[in-house]
Design an enzyme around this catalytic site. Structure first.
Site, PDB file in Angstrom:
ATOM      1  CE1 TYR A 138      -3.194   2.892   0.970  1.00 41.00           C
ATOM      2  CE2 TYR A 138      -1.739   3.397   2.787  1.00 41.00           C
ATOM      3  CZ  TYR A 138      -2.913   3.703   2.066  1.00 41.00           C
ATOM      4  OH  TYR A 138      -3.729   4.897   2.193  1.00 41.00           O
ATOM      5  CG  ASP A 198      -7.242   9.809   5.175  1.00 43.84           C
ATOM      6  OD1 ASP A 198      -6.814  10.672   5.909  1.00 43.84           O
ATOM      7  OD2 ASP A 198      -6.362   9.330   4.583  1.00 43.84           O
ATOM      8  CG  ASP A 257      -3.647   5.039   7.514  1.00 42.44           C
ATOM      9  OD1 ASP A 257      -3.853   6.218   7.961  1.00 42.44           O
ATOM     10  OD2 ASP A 257      -3.735   4.835   6.299  1.00 42.44           O
TER      11      ASP A 257
END
Length: 131
Positions: free
Chosen positions: A17, A41, A101
């Site tokens: 990612y 986000d 995250d």
């Protein structure tokens, strides 16, 4: 007893990612997500659901000089929490953000959910007179 996600190297998916954030297009980043994935986000913002909405979110990175660097990751059974640094180089300055995250992955290694924990206090500007 093994779980269905035991065959997935979740830490490697996080690395993939971040590499795609650094070198890929919005379309390539969105392809890492499941078709019905959910992205929030930053946390508290309106969630984006589905690849088209997620691709639109990442479209702001297209054409930018952006790098993502992994600082720490904890990955267990198809889930990961990771701290990383994103640096976007602009003329005369760099914008740096260090979110944390939290992602979940399906049995195919696609992201099913992503929640990014950061606020404006996690964003810094660095003067870069050479650009």
């Amino acid at each position: 007893m093994p779980t269905v996600t035991d065959h997935i190297d979740t830490a490697a998916l996080v690395s993939r990612y971040l590499a795609t954030i650094s070198t890929g297009s919005a379309t390539e980043i969105a392809a890492l997500y499941a078709p019905d994935a959910r992205l929030e986000d930053p946390v508290g913002s309106e969630p984006r659901i589905g690849r088209p909405a997620i691709e639109e979110f990442y479209r702001g990175l297209d054409g930018t000089d952006t790098t993502a660097e992994l600082l720490a990751v904890r990955a267990v059974e198809g889930q990961a929490a990771f701290h990383f640094r994103v640096t976007t180089k602009l003329p005369g300055r760099n914008i740096v953000v260090e979110p944390i995250d939290v992602m979940t992955f399906d049995d195919n290694g696609l992201i099913t959910s992503m929640r990014a924990f950061w606020t404006s206090g996690d964003v810094t500007m660095q003067v870069n007179p050479s650009r």
